[in-house]
Design a protein around this motif. Structure first.
Motif, PDB file in Angstrom:
ATOM      1  N   VAL A   4       0.844  -1.203   0.000  1.00 19.93           N
ATOM      2  CA  VAL A   4       0.000   0.000   0.000  1.00 19.93           C
ATOM      3  C   VAL A   4       0.879   1.253   0.000  1.00 19.93           C
ATOM      4  O   VAL A   4       0.652   2.205  -0.760  1.00 19.93           O
ATOM      5  N   LEU A   5       1.903   1.262   0.849  1.00 18.37           N
ATOM      6  CA  LEU A   5       2.771   2.426   0.963  1.00 18.37           C
ATOM      7  C   LEU A   5       3.579   2.643  -0.315  1.00 18.37           C
ATOM      8  O   LEU A   5       3.693   3.777  -0.802  1.00 18.37           O
ATOM      9  N   ILE A   6       4.127   1.550  -0.856  1.00 14.52           N
ATOM     10  CA  ILE A   6       4.953   1.664  -2.058  1.00 14.52           C
ATOM     11  C   ILE A   6       4.141   2.202  -3.232  1.00 14.52           C
ATOM     12  O   ILE A   6       4.569   3.107  -3.956  1.00 14.52           O
ATOM     13  N   THR A   7       2.941   1.660  -3.454  1.00 14.26           N
ATOM     14  CA  THR A   7       2.121   2.099  -4.591  1.00 14.26           C
ATOM     15  C   THR A   7       1.655   3.534  -4.416  1.00 14.26           C
ATOM     16  O   THR A   7       1.590   4.303  -5.387  1.00 14.26           O
ATOM     17  N   ALA A   8       1.339   3.921  -3.182  1.00 12.26           N
ATOM     18  CA  ALA A   8       0.890   5.295  -2.935  1.00 12.26           C
ATOM     19  C   ALA A   8       2.021   6.293  -3.188  1.00 12.26           C
ATOM     20  O   ALA A   8       1.829   7.330  -3.832  1.00 12.26           O
ATOM     21  N   VAL A   9       3.230   5.977  -2.698  1.00 11.42           N
ATOM     22  CA  VAL A   9       4.376   6.856  -2.910  1.00 11.42           C
ATOM     23  C   VAL A   9       4.724   6.940  -4.391  1.00 11.42           C
ATOM     24  O   VAL A   9       5.040   8.022  -4.917  1.00 11.42           O
ATOM     25  N   ALA A  10       4.660   5.802  -5.100  1.00 15.21           N
ATOM     26  CA  ALA A  10       4.955   5.789  -6.527  1.00 15.21           C
ATOM     27  C   ALA A  10       3.975   6.670  -7.295  1.00 15.21           C
ATOM     28  O   ALA A  10       4.370   7.431  -8.184  1.00 15.21           O
ATOM     29  N   GLY A  11       2.691   6.583  -6.948  1.00 18.66           N
ATOM     30  CA  GLY A  11       1.689   7.410  -7.609  1.00 18.66           C
ATOM     31  C   GLY A  11       1.936   8.887  -7.384  1.00 18.66           C
ATOM     32  O   GLY A  11       1.853   9.700  -8.315  1.00 18.66           O
ATOM     33  N   ALA A  12       2.275   9.252  -6.146  1.00 19.11           N
ATOM     34  CA  ALA A  12       2.548  10.659  -5.836  1.00 19.11           C
ATOM     35  C   ALA A  12       3.797  11.147  -6.563  1.00 19.11           C
ATOM     36  O   ALA A  12       3.838  12.279  -7.073  1.00 19.11           O
ATOM     37  N   ALA A  13       4.821  10.287  -6.635  1.00 25.32           N
ATOM     38  CA  ALA A  13       6.066  10.680  -7.304  1.00 25.32           C
ATOM     39  C   ALA A  13       5.850  10.892  -8.795  1.00 25.32           C
ATOM     40  O   ALA A  13       6.366  11.848  -9.377  1.00 25.32           O
ATOM     41  N   VAL A  14       5.093  10.000  -9.426  1.00 24.74           N
ATOM     42  CA  VAL A  14       4.820  10.132 -10.857  1.00 24.74           C
ATOM     43  C   VAL A  14       3.998  11.390 -11.129  1.00 24.74           C
ATOM     44  O   VAL A  14       4.260  12.127 -12.087  1.00 24.74           O
ATOM     45  N   ALA A  15       2.993  11.647 -10.285  1.00 24.33           N
ATOM     46  CA  ALA A  15       2.169  12.847 -10.456  1.00 24.33           C
ATOM     47  C   ALA A  15       3.024  14.110 -10.330  1.00 24.33           C
ATOM     48  O   ALA A  15       2.881  15.060 -11.111  1.00 24.33           O
ATOM     49  N   PHE A  16       3.945  14.118  -9.351  1.00 21.12           N
ATOM     50  CA  PHE A  16       4.829  15.272  -9.171  1.00 21.12           C
ATOM     51  C   PHE A  16       5.736  15.449 -10.385  1.00 21.12           C
ATOM     52  O   PHE A  16       5.929  16.571 -10.875  1.00 21.12           O
ATOM     53  N   LEU A  17       6.291  14.345 -10.879  1.00 18.33           N
ATOM     54  CA  LEU A  17       7.196  14.413 -12.025  1.00 18.33           C
ATOM     55  C   LEU A  17       6.478  14.933 -13.263  1.00 18.33           C
ATOM     56  O   LEU A  17       6.991  15.803 -13.975  1.00 18.33           O
ATOM     57  N   LEU A  18       5.283  14.409 -13.534  1.00 27.74           N
ATOM     58  CA  LEU A  18       4.541  14.854 -14.710  1.00 27.74           C
ATOM     59  C   LEU A  18       4.126  16.319 -14.582  1.00 27.74           C
ATOM     60  O   LEU A  18       4.153  17.070 -15.563  1.00 27.74           O
ATOM     61  N   GLY A  19       3.740  16.717 -13.370  1.00 27.53           N
ATOM     62  CA  GLY A  19       3.402  18.126 -13.164  1.00 27.53           C
ATOM     63  C   GLY A  19       4.599  19.035 -13.389  1.00 27.53           C
ATOM     64  O   GLY A  19       4.484  20.114 -13.977  1.00 27.53           O
ATOM     65  N   LEU A  20       5.770  18.584 -12.942  1.00 27.81           N
ATOM     66  CA  LEU A  20       6.995  19.354 -13.121  1.00 27.81           C
ATOM     67  C   LEU A  20       7.363  19.482 -14.592  1.00 27.81           C
ATOM     68  O   LEU A  20       7.800  20.537 -15.052  1.00 27.81           O
ATOM     69  N   LEU A  21       7.153  18.396 -15.364  1.00 30.95           N
ATOM     70  CA  LEU A  21       7.573  18.379 -16.762  1.00 30.95           C
ATOM     71  C   LEU A  21       6.536  18.938 -17.733  1.00 30.95           C
ATOM     72  O   LEU A  21       6.864  19.203 -18.887  1.00 30.95           O
ATOM     73  N   PHE A  23       2.813  20.867 -16.757  1.00 31.92           N
ATOM     74  CA  PHE A  23       2.147  22.096 -16.321  1.00 31.92           C
ATOM     75  C   PHE A  23       3.130  23.101 -15.745  1.00 31.92           C
ATOM     76  O   PHE A  23       2.908  24.314 -15.820  1.00 31.92           O
ATOM     77  N   GLY A  24       4.245  22.617 -15.176  1.00 31.80           N
ATOM     78  CA  GLY A  24       5.247  23.523 -14.633  1.00 31.80           C
ATOM     79  C   GLY A  24       5.841  24.422 -15.693  1.00 31.80           C
ATOM     80  O   GLY A  24       6.188  25.578 -15.427  1.00 31.80           O
ATOM     81  N   VAL A  25       5.972  23.904 -16.917  1.00 32.31           N
ATOM     82  CA  VAL A  25       6.507  24.701 -18.018  1.00 32.31           C
ATOM     83  C   VAL A  25       5.594  25.887 -18.295  1.00 32.31           C
ATOM     84  O   VAL A  25       6.051  27.037 -18.421  1.00 32.31           O
ATOM     85  N   GLN A  26       4.296  25.629 -18.380  1.00 36.61           N
ATOM     86  CA  GLN A  26       3.344  26.690 -18.692  1.00 36.61           C
ATOM     87  C   GLN A  26       3.172  27.656 -17.530  1.00 36.61           C
ATOM     88  O   GLN A  26       2.966  28.858 -17.727  1.00 36.61           O
ATOM     89  N   ALA A  27       3.262  27.147 -16.292  1.00 37.84           N
ATOM     90  CA  ALA A  27       3.049  27.986 -15.120  1.00 37.84           C
ATOM     91  C   ALA A  27       4.182  28.987 -14.920  1.00 37.84           C
ATOM     92  O   ALA A  27       3.989  30.018 -14.259  1.00 37.84           O
ATOM     93  N   THR A  28       5.358  28.716 -15.465  1.00 37.46           N
ATOM     94  CA  THR A  28       6.514  29.594 -15.259  1.00 37.46           C
ATOM     95  C   THR A  28       6.858  30.420 -16.494  1.00 37.46           C
ATOM     96  O   THR A  28       7.924  31.026 -16.555  1.00 37.46           O
ATOM     97  N   VAL A  29       5.977  30.441 -17.490  1.00 32.87           N
ATOM     98  CA  VAL A  29       6.245  31.203 -18.711  1.00 32.87           C
ATOM     99  C   VAL A  29       6.309  32.696 -18.410  1.00 32.87           C
ATOM    100  O   VAL A  29       5.420  33.254 -17.751  1.00 32.87           O
ATOM    101  N   HIS A  30       7.371  33.330 -18.874  1.00 31.40           N
ATOM    102  CA  HIS A  30       7.519  34.780 -18.724  1.00 31.40           C
ATOM    103  C   HIS A  30       8.541  35.251 -19.754  1.00 31.40           C
ATOM    104  O   HIS A  30       9.603  34.642 -19.892  1.00 31.40           O
ATOM    105  N   PRO A  31       8.226  36.306 -20.509  1.00 30.76           N
ATOM    106  CA  PRO A  31       9.163  36.749 -21.554  1.00 30.76           C
ATOM    107  C   PRO A  31      10.451  37.317 -20.983  1.00 30.76           C
ATOM    108  O   PRO A  31      10.452  38.013 -19.962  1.00 30.76           O
TER     109      PRO A  31
END
Length: 319
Positions: A4-21, A23-31
């Motif tokens: 339970v712990l391993i799968t939950a941590v893996a899910g959170a890590a993947v979500a963080f990584l995808l968000g970083l790669l 939505f993070g790009v669009q959220a930090t856009v500035h000319p």
């Protein structure tokens, strides 16, 4: 509890990584340092030069130099100031995000000088703005699905032929879809799309050969981050994203190359990039052995020697 712990941590890590790669790009856009060119008489040119800031890099140049810079896509827009009139020139082969910023900034400069503004540019349709990145993504997905099915259906021979055939068919379907949207291509643009599709498919086939279905972990992440990164111009990206992601992602080379060729431009670097990707794919296809087939029950098949009916490993032991 451990599972339970391993799968939950893996899910959170993947979500963080995808968000970083993604939505993070669009959220930090500035000319920052967006290159623009201005053609103006000396008194006005000095005033325009003082309007330079961290967001834009304004170059005061001659009319001929400004047109050359715009043609070579070294600036995102040109403002030509004449007595009583200001003209903004844009190049449709330049990324729309860049031209949008250029038009806004240059309009503000012209209005600050108290001049009416006229915009001279071929305005791409919504489909034409979407086409370069959409085509890149579709060519990647088509090759990826073909490679995945080759693994699932336990294909063993002519993997390279499967990849090339898929590339040709996916290119045809993509061109047909974009034509339905009203987008037309030059012969060179069509050839470039086919080259991109073949290089993508060969690379993906090579990874599937060595990693099996696990290659989706690499190919899927590359696809998810592509639209967020490749659709931007480098001067709008956070410097970290520009260096770590934008600088090498193949999707930005395919999108930029296709956009240039749609408007009868010329490219050189992009041909070398996809030639290199195709070569890497061929090397992967020709090198080593294919990955061990994964089974749902986790059991690895053991070959049986036809001579005595014993598993190969056991026969070697008894010998």
């Amino acid at each position: 509890m451990r599972t339970v712990l391993i799968t939950a941590v893996a899910g959170a890590a993947v979500a963080f990584l995808l968000g970083l790669l993604t939505f993070g790009v669009q959220a930090t856009v500035h000319p920052h340092d967006v290159p623009l060119a201005v053609v103006a008489p000396p008194p006005i040119a000095e005033r325009v030069a003082r309007a330079d800031s961290a967001e834009v890099d304004i170059r005061v140049v001659s009319a001929d130099e400004a047109r050359n810079l715009l043609r070579d896509k070294e600036v995102y827009g040109v403002l030509e100031i004449a007595p009583g009139q200001a003209t903004i020139r844009l190049n449709p082969a330049v990324n729309p995000s860049g031209t949008q910023v250029a038009q806004q900034v240059l309009t503000g400069v012209a209005q600050g000088a108290g001049l009416p503004v006229k915009v001279e540019a071929a305005t791409p349709t919504a489909a034409e703005r979407t086409a370069p990145l959409a085509a890149s993504a579709l060519l990647w997905v088509g090759g990826m699905i073909a490679g995945l099915l080759f693994v699932v259906l336990k294909g063993t021979r002519l993997r390279w032929l499967s990849a090339v055939t898929a590339a040709v068919l996916v290119t045809g379907s993509t061109v047909g879809l974009l034509a339905w949207w009203g987008v037309t291509f030059t012969a060179q643009a069509l050839a470039f799309m086919l080259a991109v599709a073949v290089s993508f498919a060969l690379l993906q086939a090579g990874l599937f050969k060595h990693l099996g279905i696990r290659a989706m972990g690499v190919l899927g992440i590359l696809y998810l981050m592509a639209p967020a990164v490749a659709g931007q111009v480098p001067e709008l990206l956070n410097p970290v994203y520009k260096a770590v992601l934008w600088s090498w992602t193949p999707f930005r080379f395919s999108a930029e190359g296709l956009r240039s060729l749609m408007y009868d431009g010329s490219i050189s670097t992009e041909w070398w990039v996809f030639g290199g990707i195709a070569l890497i794919g061929l090397v992967l296809l020709l090198a080593g052995k294919k990955a061990q087939t994964d089974r749902a029950d986790g059991i690895v098949d053991v070959g049986v020697d036809q001579a005595d009916g014993l598993p190969s490993a056991e026969r070697q032991h008894t010998a």
